[in-house]
Scaffold this motif. Structure first.
Motif, short mmCIF file in Angstrom:
data_model
loop_
_atom_site.label_atom_id
_atom_site.label_comp_id
_atom_site.label_asym_id
_atom_site.label_seq_id
_atom_site.Cartn_x
_atom_site.Cartn_y
_atom_site.Cartn_z
N TYR A 27 3.64 -24.05 48.11
CA TYR A 27 2.75 -24.93 47.68
C TYR A 27 2.29 -26.07 48.96
CZ TYR A 27 1.31 -23.61 42.95
OH TYR A 27 0.54 -23.01 41.80
N LEU A 28 3.24 -26.57 49.36
CA LEU A 28 3.10 -27.60 50.54
C LEU A 28 2.43 -26.88 51.84
CD1 LEU A 28 3.71 -30.41 51.14
CD2 LEU A 28 6.26 -29.94 51.44
N GLU A 29 3.03 -25.51 52.03
CA GLU A 29 2.70 -24.76 53.08
C GLU A 29 1.20 -24.76 53.09
OE1 GLU A 29 4.00 -24.22 55.89
OE2 GLU A 29 6.08 -24.47 55.57
N LEU A 30 0.53 -24.42 51.84
CA LEU A 30 -0.67 -24.15 51.83
C LEU A 30 -1.62 -25.49 51.75
CD1 LEU A 30 -3.14 -22.42 51.28
CD2 LEU A 30 -2.82 -22.52 48.81
N PHE A 140 -5.04 -20.53 39.44
CA PHE A 140 -3.88 -20.30 39.23
C PHE A 140 -3.38 -19.87 40.50
CE2 PHE A 140 -0.72 -16.68 38.10
CZ PHE A 140 0.27 -17.53 38.31
N TYR A 141 -2.66 -20.52 41.35
CA TYR A 141 -1.92 -20.23 42.58
C TYR A 141 -0.51 -19.51 42.44
CZ TYR A 141 0.35 -20.95 47.14
OH TYR A 141 1.10 -20.71 48.21
N SER A 142 -0.36 -18.20 42.30
CA SER A 142 0.82 -17.56 42.29
C SER A 142 1.45 -17.53 43.87
CB SER A 142 0.38 -16.10 41.86
OG SER A 142 1.70 -15.37 41.81
N ILE A 143 2.69 -18.05 43.64
CA ILE A 143 3.53 -17.83 44.67
C ILE A 143 4.25 -16.57 44.79
CG2 ILE A 143 3.89 -20.37 44.93
CD1 ILE A 143 6.79 -18.49 44.06
N PHE A 144 4.14 -15.88 43.68
CA PHE A 144 4.71 -14.34 43.48
C PHE A 144 3.56 -13.47 44.18
CE2 PHE A 144 6.47 -16.73 39.90
CZ PHE A 144 7.61 -16.64 40.05
N THR A 363 20.18 -10.67 51.58
CA THR A 363 19.68 -11.91 50.91
C THR A 363 19.40 -11.28 49.43
OG1 THR A 363 17.13 -12.70 50.88
CG2 THR A 363 17.47 -10.76 51.97
N HIS A 364 18.71 -12.25 48.68
CA HIS A 364 18.55 -12.29 47.22
C HIS A 364 16.94 -11.51 47.10
CE1 HIS A 364 16.58 -15.63 48.39
NE2 HIS A 364 16.29 -16.04 47.48
N SER A 365 16.29 -11.55 48.22
CA SER A 365 14.99 -10.97 48.21
C SER A 365 13.82 -11.93 47.62
CB SER A 365 14.60 -9.47 47.49
OG SER A 365 15.91 -8.55 47.61
N GLY A 366 14.08 -13.08 47.77
CA GLY A 366 13.22 -14.10 47.46
C GLY A 366 11.97 -14.07 48.31
N TRP A 367 10.85 -14.01 48.11
CA TRP A 367 9.67 -13.76 48.93
C TRP A 367 9.80 -14.67 50.30
CZ3 TRP A 367 8.11 -9.10 49.70
CH2 TRP A 367 7.07 -8.92 50.27
#
Length: 466
Positions: A27-30, A140-144, A363-367
């Motif tokens: 969210y902060l990057e955007l 709705f902004y999906s980080i997924f 890694t755990h594969s978090g995006w």
């Protein structure tokens, strides 16, 4: 209003992410990219999180502002808990319950804000009903990424009218609304570990319902990702949502003010510089996942068996109320002290994986971790734990950017041999060359300033014209 004036109009956009760093950072990057275009952004979170977020770039402080909303107290939520990283997994529903109590303070803020739009996360699914009363539009902004959202289905399915997926095991196959061959689905152990998201939890509302209501009631959906990388999944979303779906780019993590050369990083840099190029395996599982004691044991012994140098960021506890501190196998640190580091506090991930001595990332594969690995051209060894990680892992496997550690389908258990063989395959064996090469080939879909700029311009154009 004349068209040119419409294009010139400065917008005021409110950002309202869920209380997880894996959400707040994208969210902060955007927010930064929008502020760079001359628009006003208010980023709302709780006081402790805002203190922990990176300091804002000096050139954006007039346009991008943090606003604190103190988190209400609820039973069963320990003191000073304001993010998922502060508590064990079973306590997170109480954090959601506290977050839902921000509805009134959030409405009061909006009343005096002159906001044009709110970009909100799925947990505060109630934002559209609050904002629409004030004539403020919502996205709705999906980080997924798109594959997870497409796999989950339409708002009606998510809000409880899914005739196909009545049991957790129904989530182990691609759904019928995905019209192309795909392996994107959860493995049995992955869905069983998060089956609580399908039903009402201590917050009183299931995550599934929150997703559905967020999508159903917003004006449009913005999704982290790139249509050139996954055009078919964005098409699935447009088909099932029946409303505009805009990509906002992969949002690679950028530099923030401060913390550039602290003592910890200086020490890490010196250690990394002593290792051979491309031989260090970096190991980290994000701020959400906490492996079990047994999993830690197998990971540790697996790293030992690789005979490669390693840098492992291991969070031994989740918050002060976590009584189960993870321990390394007896004698492990002594046996590996010449070639391994186990780091138990925060580490500058992007800097570490950017170092030339690092050759792979377990890694755990978090995006966000996937995006950072691609940015630094480091192939992935995948070990999923929670949330969207299983779906992300299928995407990475399909694109041959990484390889999953073999595991028991029913309980997700794995052996130290499986860890060692997977790491060596991806980093050094000839057979794993495909992963080392493909991670470079996909880089232009993830890190491309021109494309990222275009996505932000298209988003702002949509916000202005509506």
């Amino acid at each position: 209003m004349a068209r040119d004036e419409e294009n010139e109009k400065q917008l005021h956009i409110v950002m309202f992410p869920w209380l997880a760093f894996g959400h707040m950072i994208p969210y902060l990057e955007l927010a930064k990219l929008i502020a760079q275009k001359g628009h006003k952004v208010t980023f709302i979170s709780t006081p402790r999180n805002i203190n922990r977020l990176p300091k804002l770039p000096q050139n954006l402080t007039t346009l991008l502002k943090y606003v604190n909303l103190p988190l209400p107290r609820v039973d069963n939520l320990p003191e000073n808990v304001e993010a998922t990283t502060d508590v064990t997994y079973d306590v997170v529903p109480y954090l959601k319950k506290a977050f839902d109590l921000l509805q009134q303070p959030f409405a009061q803020f909006l009343e005096s804000s002159n906001a044009d739009w709110v970009l909100f996360d799925f947990i505060p699914f109630w934002v559209p009903s609050v904002a629409s009363k004030l004539g403020i539009k919502t996205a709705f902004y999906s980080i997924f990424p798109a594959p997870l959202m497409g796999f989950l289905g339409s708002p009606l399915c998510l809000m409880g009218n899914d005739p196909i997926r009545t049991q957790p095991e129904n989530f182990t196959v691609p759904p019928p609304w995905v019209p192309f061959p795909s392996t994107v689905a959860f493995r049995y152990f992955e869905i069983m570990r998060i089956s609580d998201v399908l039903s009402d939890n201590a917050s009183g509302i299931s995550d599934k319902y929150r997703f559905g209501a967020a999508i159903q009631n917003c004006d449009f959906v913005a999704v982290r990702g790139c249509t050139d990388f996954q055009p078919e999944w964005f098409q699935v979303l447009r088909n099932i949502y029946q409303k505009p779906v805009l990509p906002v780019g992969q949002l690679p993590t950028t530099g923030f003010a401060g913390g550039e050369d602290n003592d910890a990083w200086r020490w890490m840099k010196e250690w990394l510089a002593k290792q051979a190029r491309g031989r260090v395996v970096y190991v980290a599982f994000g701020s959400e996942a906490k492996p079990s004691q047994e999993e830690v044991r197998e990971i540790a012994l697996g790293l030992e068996k690789t005979e490669l140098p390693f840098f492992w960021v291991l969070r031994t506890r989740r918050g002060t109320s976590d009584t189960e501190e993870l321990r390394l196998p007896e004698g492990f640190e002594v046996r590996t002290k010449e070639r391994g580091v186990v780091w138990t506090s925060w580490a500058p991930q992007l800097k570490i994986i950017g170092h030339e001595s690092v050759g792979g990332f377990l890694t755990h594969s978090g995006w966000t971790s996937v995006v950072e690995a691609v940015e630094k051209e480091k192939p992935l060894v995948l070990l999923t734990f929670l949330a969207d990680q299983g779906i992300n892992a299928r995407v990475v496997e399909e694109k041959k950017m990484g390889y999953s550690v073999p595991r028991n389908e029913l309980d997700g258990s794995f052996t130290s041999d499986a860890v060692a063989e997977s790491v060596r395959l991806v980093m050094v064996e000839e057979e794993g060359r495909v992963y080392r090469e493909n991670i470079k080939k996909v880089k232009h879909f993830f890190v491309n300033e021109e494309r990222q700029e275009r996505y932000v311009d298209e988003l702002l154009s949509h916000l202005r014209s509506h």
